[in-house]
Design a protein around this motif. Structure first.
Motif, PDB file in Angstrom:
ATOM      1  N   TYR A 131       2.515   7.081   3.275  1.00 35.16           N
ATOM      2  CA  TYR A 131       2.574   6.319   4.550  1.00 35.16           C
ATOM      3  C   TYR A 131       2.186   7.169   5.453  1.00 35.16           C
ATOM      4  O   TYR A 131       2.292   6.876   6.950  1.00 35.16           O
ATOM      5  CB  TYR A 131       3.780   5.682   4.835  1.00 35.16           C
ATOM      6  CG  TYR A 131       4.115   4.210   3.929  1.00 35.16           C
ATOM      7  CD1 TYR A 131       3.284   3.247   4.040  1.00 35.16           C
ATOM      8  CD2 TYR A 131       5.370   4.397   2.918  1.00 35.16           C
ATOM      9  CE1 TYR A 131       3.477   1.888   3.386  1.00 35.16           C
ATOM     10  CE2 TYR A 131       5.263   3.184   2.216  1.00 35.16           C
ATOM     11  CZ  TYR A 131       4.404   2.075   2.316  1.00 35.16           C
ATOM     12  OH  TYR A 131       4.843   0.712   1.652  1.00 35.16           O
TER      13      TYR A 131
ATOM     14  N   GLN B 169      -1.573  10.864   2.916  1.00 34.43           N
ATOM     15  CA  GLN B 169      -2.036  10.258   1.644  1.00 34.43           C
ATOM     16  C   GLN B 169      -2.727  11.381   1.015  1.00 34.43           C
ATOM     17  O   GLN B 169      -3.914  11.115   0.192  1.00 34.43           O
ATOM     18  CB  GLN B 169      -3.084   9.156   1.785  1.00 34.43           C
ATOM     19  CG  GLN B 169      -2.446   7.966   2.463  1.00 34.43           C
ATOM     20  CD  GLN B 169      -3.138   6.780   2.633  1.00 34.43           C
ATOM     21  OE1 GLN B 169      -4.648   6.694   2.679  1.00 34.43           O
ATOM     22  NE2 GLN B 169      -2.475   5.668   2.882  1.00 34.43           N
TER      23      GLN B 169
ATOM     24  N   LEU C  86      -2.618   1.490  -2.836  1.00 31.91           N
ATOM     25  CA  LEU C  86      -3.081   0.582  -1.344  1.00 31.91           C
ATOM     26  C   LEU C  86      -3.184  -0.941  -1.847  1.00 31.91           C
ATOM     27  O   LEU C  86      -3.168  -1.655  -0.802  1.00 31.91           O
ATOM     28  CB  LEU C  86      -4.014   1.094  -0.879  1.00 31.91           C
ATOM     29  CG  LEU C  86      -4.074   2.529  -0.492  1.00 31.91           C
ATOM     30  CD1 LEU C  86      -5.163   3.280   0.051  1.00 31.91           C
ATOM     31  CD2 LEU C  86      -2.729   2.889   0.341  1.00 31.91           C
TER      32      LEU C  86
ATOM     33  N   TYR D 110       2.923  -2.377  -1.225  1.00 32.35           N
ATOM     34  CA  TYR D 110       2.541  -1.482  -0.089  1.00 32.35           C
ATOM     35  C   TYR D 110       2.453  -2.308   1.053  1.00 32.35           C
ATOM     36  O   TYR D 110       1.955  -3.354   1.391  1.00 32.35           O
ATOM     37  CB  TYR D 110       1.182  -0.958  -0.443  1.00 32.35           C
ATOM     38  CG  TYR D 110       0.602  -0.076   0.562  1.00 32.35           C
ATOM     39  CD1 TYR D 110       1.014   1.409   0.877  1.00 32.35           C
ATOM     40  CD2 TYR D 110      -0.516  -0.595   1.445  1.00 32.35           C
ATOM     41  CE1 TYR D 110       0.431   2.027   1.974  1.00 32.35           C
ATOM     42  CE2 TYR D 110      -1.117   0.026   2.424  1.00 32.35           C
ATOM     43  CZ  TYR D 110      -0.445   1.301   2.698  1.00 32.35           C
ATOM     44  OH  TYR D 110      -1.071   2.118   3.781  1.00 32.35           O
ATOM     45  N   ARG D 111       3.119  -1.581   2.275  1.00 30.27           N
ATOM     46  CA  ARG D 111       3.017  -2.337   3.381  1.00 30.27           C
ATOM     47  C   ARG D 111       2.612  -1.428   4.578  1.00 30.27           C
ATOM     48  O   ARG D 111       2.981  -0.384   5.027  1.00 30.27           O
ATOM     49  CB  ARG D 111       4.713  -2.381   3.943  1.00 30.27           C
ATOM     50  CG  ARG D 111       5.543  -3.156   2.912  1.00 30.27           C
ATOM     51  CD  ARG D 111       5.280  -4.661   2.910  1.00 30.27           C
ATOM     52  NE  ARG D 111       5.918  -5.262   2.009  1.00 30.27           N
ATOM     53  CZ  ARG D 111       5.999  -6.680   1.259  1.00 30.27           C
ATOM     54  NH1 ARG D 111       4.989  -7.374   1.888  1.00 30.27           N
ATOM     55  NH2 ARG D 111       6.556  -7.127   0.594  1.00 30.27           N
ATOM     56  N   PRO D 112       0.964  -2.005   4.744  1.00 31.25           N
ATOM     57  CA  PRO D 112       0.481  -1.191   5.963  1.00 31.25           C
ATOM     58  C   PRO D 112       1.051  -1.045   7.346  1.00 31.25           C
ATOM     59  O   PRO D 112       0.967  -0.138   7.985  1.00 31.25           O
ATOM     60  CB  PRO D 112      -0.887  -2.187   6.098  1.00 31.25           C
ATOM     61  CG  PRO D 112      -0.815  -3.458   5.274  1.00 31.25           C
ATOM     62  CD  PRO D 112       0.544  -3.007   4.317  1.00 31.25           C
ATOM     63  N   GLU D 113       2.186  -2.257   7.466  1.00 31.54           N
ATOM     64  CA  GLU D 113       2.743  -2.019   8.711  1.00 31.54           C
ATOM     65  C   GLU D 113       3.693  -0.574   8.865  1.00 31.54           C
ATOM     66  O   GLU D 113       3.770  -0.464   9.987  1.00 31.54           O
ATOM     67  CB  GLU D 113       4.147  -3.189   8.765  1.00 31.54           C
ATOM     68  CG  GLU D 113       3.474  -4.482   9.039  1.00 31.54           C
ATOM     69  CD  GLU D 113       3.093  -5.098   7.615  1.00 31.54           C
ATOM     70  OE1 GLU D 113       3.147  -4.196   6.517  1.00 31.54           O
ATOM     71  OE2 GLU D 113       2.573  -6.111   7.537  1.00 31.54           O
TER      72      GLU D 113
ATOM     73  N   GLN E 149       2.373   2.323   7.890  1.00 33.14           N
ATOM     74  CA  GLN E 149       1.544   3.511   7.995  1.00 33.14           C
ATOM     75  C   GLN E 149       1.865   3.985   9.318  1.00 33.14           C
ATOM     76  O   GLN E 149       1.557   3.585  10.363  1.00 33.14           O
ATOM     77  CB  GLN E 149       0.237   2.786   7.926  1.00 33.14           C
ATOM     78  CG  GLN E 149      -0.889   4.138   7.331  1.00 33.14           C
ATOM     79  CD  GLN E 149      -0.589   4.542   5.939  1.00 33.14           C
ATOM     80  OE1 GLN E 149      -0.383   3.778   5.187  1.00 33.14           O
ATOM     81  NE2 GLN E 149      -0.701   5.965   5.883  1.00 33.14           N
TER      82      GLN E 149
ATOM     83  N   GLY F  42       8.585  -1.214   2.408  1.00 34.43           N
ATOM     84  CA  GLY F  42       7.687  -0.659   1.703  1.00 34.43           C
ATOM     85  C   GLY F  42       7.945   0.485   0.501  1.00 34.43           C
ATOM     86  O   GLY F  42       7.010   1.060   0.043  1.00 34.43           O
TER      87      GLY F  42
END
Lengths: 332, 487
Positions: B118, B121, B135, B140-143, B145, B328
């Motif tokens: 997060y 990487q 990914l 996986y939660r892009p929120e 990142q 996540g």
């Protein structure tokens, strides 16, 4: 100190109301059985249905009702939200909501009561066995009250529980009085029914008030005496006046717990109820014509609950567009 | 095992045979394990009939206490207890030392892994694990990142499923880094044993489990947002209809915090979280949530969720509230990522894994798929996205037709499957209808991470009650046992 969630306050209040209701129903059925002139006569039982405003639902479920049907409707009927089984189930569901705030003893006893009713069958509540069953239910409710008194922590949860208990108890006392006055004033009866000692005797015994009444009134049973005792006696634990006094004391405790006063909308209505109880129309009681008066009291109890719910259970104004369900008085 | 000289005590394990599996009570076939000697003697003194009587008593007590999970069918509800076996599973001090160190190592690696994926990487750049596997994972939660969490901790509560093979080696079967459940049974099983068998633990130096709630609350305070000195913690549950509601009650009680539902919370325009109390809104700083990511916040995830709190993700990103576990984390306990865990441990900690994995073939990779198809009859095939033992096919215990159906499913969607050799799980003597028989068990220790990681001594021993069954999940006929760690 952690503040009490609005929903938990509501649950605490409803546990008390449902348990008080279950106990009162058991008392009512027991005394009806014991003091009916003919306990097999359906006419002796139907006033209970009427006073609880259950006529429509009852007759829909039981098109050709028997005495046993009335008893089943009020003890075991799952479809009837006002049956003892439904009340205890609802009390348990509310206790489950606040399970983390109450003692294990309180929860376990309620859970066992629920399990007992869940496995009870119609054979056990037949007329010949009704009295011991009502006794068992009553005593189980009293055990609950004892565990509450001995284990429930004295904080807001306690205040809301107690408020629920006295609100329901006062309401139930007016309903009981209403049933017996209607019973006495049935068109088929002559005016002498109003002086029927058996009737008033039964009413007082159903609230465990016979001996207390005798201490106040050594001789006779006049309808206005009985009504006065159940509404205004300041020493009888189930009288409306004592319940109102307890509520007043509890509002004080709650204000101390929260560090802010109980709002005037609530205390004002409480004061009005107090005045209304004091103004019991004795002449109407003498004539058996108390229904409108008692109905008026019940309406105000409902209002009082509504104001409590509005102020304490809404958790302040939610963001726009959001709603949360509110528990109604006949919480189905 | 022999009976005590000078007494006429009958050894209740006389007719017991572990049938070639590693036995948690007796060991692996040689001389019976020394560390369980005291327990075996105590059980023999009680005798089978008394064990049965106390087992019935314990079962009744579970029912009365409402330690139940609720099943719903045809509009009615049934309260069921989790079957409880009265013969404890005992871990020696040495065994526990391995598990304790191994679990702490794994939790440390999982937290470093989540922080890395997060943020920078680096693990992808160094080619340790394919970026696509992480990914492209639905968990996986892009929120999340670039969001910094207090102490970099993502997984505050972790449950790691461990089994034991024929040789007695501990192997990790899977990691549970989302909302692992079962810890309430660990503590309640112990309380139940203490009541039903007050004499059994005498002189045994069993490590206590009752301080779990205190440890958990301490950890929750340690991960509170910076600058909050006296944080308000709450436990967020989906509500009374959830089958794990009893556990949510247990945790809230043990921590002394409110047990809230989504409807009790709201997030204001400044991204702060409040609960609705009898005196109006009160701030909330740490939420131990037992709701899956998907249902947590209808603003960010599933729009139809009635269980969540709109705006919760905003609050997390703003740093006004800490969620335990973080959003996540599911990407770390994915069954495909699991296969890389020994490499993940080495990458972040520069150590070899203390607890080994079960060898795992990833069907999404050609090599793994080929191996799975070639040796299917000997393998256990698992869908990667399922929990609770659903969809697992134990091929050595299946018919030819079932194996063929499984092959078709794997071929239709290889990336959704992994396969593993069948592990002959260890057994533990269990009281069943015909007497004491071996039943397969696993172990789920629970680790709490605040300032540091602490592992509850013991964990949940699940037992597969049907004879020969290897599936211990409660939804599939599993029960549980008290788990003793000796000091």
């Amino acid at each position: 100190m952690t503040k009490l969630l609005a929903r938990f306050a509501e649950s605490a209040l409803w546990i008390a109301r449902y348990m008080e209701r279950a106990e009162n129903l058991a008392r009512l059925l027991d005394v009806n059985e014991m003091f009916s002139q003919d306990r097999h006569d359906l006419e002796e039982w139907l006033p209970i249905v009427t006073i609880n405003a259950d006529d429509e639902r009852f007759h829909a479920s039981y098109p050709a009702p028997t005495v046993e049907d009335v008893i089943n409707f009020y003890i075991l009927d799952d479809e009837n939200p006002t049956s003892i089984k439904s009340a205890v189930r609802s009390a348990r569901e509310n206790a489950r909501m606040i399970r983390h705030l109450i003692s294990t003893e309180m929860w376990t006893q309620l859970n066992m009561f629920h399990n007992r009713l869940a496995t009870m069958n119609r054979g056990e509540i037949r007329l010949a066995n009704l009295s011991p069953i009502c006794m068992e239910i009553k005593e189980t409710c009293q055990t609950h009250a004892g565990i509450i008194s001995g284990t429930l922590y004295r904080d807001e949860v306690w205040c809301f529980y107690q408020i629920g208990k006295y609100l329901e108890r006062a309401d139930q006392t007016t309903r009981l009085l209403d049933i017996k006055f209607q019973h006495a004033a049935r068109p088929s009866d002559d005016i002498e029914a109003m002086t029927d000692a058996g009737l008033w005797n039964a009413l007082l015994r159903s609230v465990a008030g016979y001996h207390a009444f005798r201490r106040e009134h050594p001789r006779g049973f006049k309808p206005e005496m009985v009504a006065g005792f159940l509404i205004n006696d300041d020493g009888f634990p189930r009288s409306v006046a004592v319940c109102l006094d307890e509520l007043k004391r509890l509002f004080g405790e709650l204000a101390a717990e929260q560090g802010r006063p109980v709002p005037a909308t609530i205390t004002g209505l409480h004061a009005a109820l107090h005045d209304a109880a004091a103004a019991l129309p004795l002449d109407k009681a003498r004539d058996g014509d108390l229904h409108d008066y008692l109905d008026g009291l019940q309406g105000r109890f409902i209002d009082l609950y509504g104001r409590l719910a509005e102020h304490y259970f809404s958790g302040d104004v939610p963001p726009p567009g959001e709603t949360r369900p509110t528990q109604t008085q006949t919480q189905g | 095992m022999s009976t005590d000289a000078g007494t006429d005590l009958t050894d209740i394990f006389e007719d017991y045979s572990a049938a070639g599996y590693y036995c948690e009570m007796l060991g692996n076939g040689g001389a019976p394990a020394r560390h369980t000697e005291g327990l075996r003697r105590q059980l023999s003194e009680l005798g089978i009939a008394e064990l049965r009587r106390r087992a019935a008593m314990a079962e009744r007590e579970l029912y009365n206490l409402g330690i139940t999970f609720t099943l719903y069918s045809n509009g009615s509800t049934i309260d069921r207890i989790l079957p409880f076996d009265v013969i404890p599973r005992v871990l020696s001090k040495d065994d526990w030392d391995i598990i304790n160190r191994g679990v702490r190592q794994r939790v440390a690696a999982i937290n470093l892994f989540l922080h890395d994926i997060y943020h920078e990487q680096k693990i992808f750049k160094n080619g340790i694990i394919p970026a696509g596997l992480v990914l492209g994972n639905s968990n996986y939660r892009p929120e999340m990142q670039g969001v910094d969490l207090p102490r970099g901790t993502y997984v505050q509560i972790c449950g790691i499923d461990i089994v034991r093979d024929e040789a007695g080696n501990f192997l990790v079967l899977e990691d549970n880094a989302r909302t692992p459940s079962g810890v309430s049974y660990v503590v309640e099983n112990r309380h139940l044993m203490l009541r039903a068998f007050p004499d059994l633990m005498a002189g045994m130096r069993v490590r206590p489990v009752s301080n779990y709630g205190v440890r958990l609350l301490d950890a929750m305070a340690e991960v509170a947002p910076a600058g909050v000195s006296d944080p308000q913690v709450a436990l967020l549950s989906p509500g009374v209809f959830n089958s794990a509601y009893f556990e949510h009650v247990f945790l809230a009680r043990e921590m002394g915090v409110p047990l809230v539902s989504g409807e009790d919370l709201f997030v204001d325009d400044d991204d702060r979280v409040f609960m609705r109390t009898t005196v109006g809104p009160a701030p909330v700083h740490v939420i131990y949530r037992r709701i899956n990511d998907d249902f947590l916040d209808p603003e960010a995830f599933r729009k139809d969720s009635m269980l969540g709190v709109p705006g919760l993700v905003r609050a997390v990103r703003r740093g006004t509230v800490t969620l335990a576990n973080a959003i996540g984390t599911g990407v770390a306990d994915d069954k495909a990522v699991y296969a890389y865990m020994p490499r993940i441990i080495r990458y972040y900690l520069d150590e070899d894994a203390i607890l080994q994995n079960v060898p795992t073939h990833i069907c999404g990779e050609k090599e793994g798929l080929d191996h799975t198809l070639a040796h299917m009859a000997d393998l256990v095939v698992k869908p990667v996205g399922e929990a609770g033992g659903y969809g697992v096919v134990v091929c050595p215990h299946s018919t030819a037709a079932e194996i063929e159906a499984c092959r078709k499913q794997v071929l239709a969607d290889p990336a959704n499957y992994i396969s593993q050799p069948m592990i002959n799980l260890s057994v533990s003597p269990t009281l069943v209808g015909s007497g004491i028989e071996p039943r397969h068990v696993d172990l789920r220790p629970f680790a709490i991470t605040g300032d540091s990681t602490w592992v509850l001594p013991g964990g949940l021993t699940r037992v597969a009650l049907p004879k020969g069954s290897l599936i211990v999940n409660s939804s599939q006929g599993g029960g549980s046992k008290d788990t003793w760690v000796l000091d």
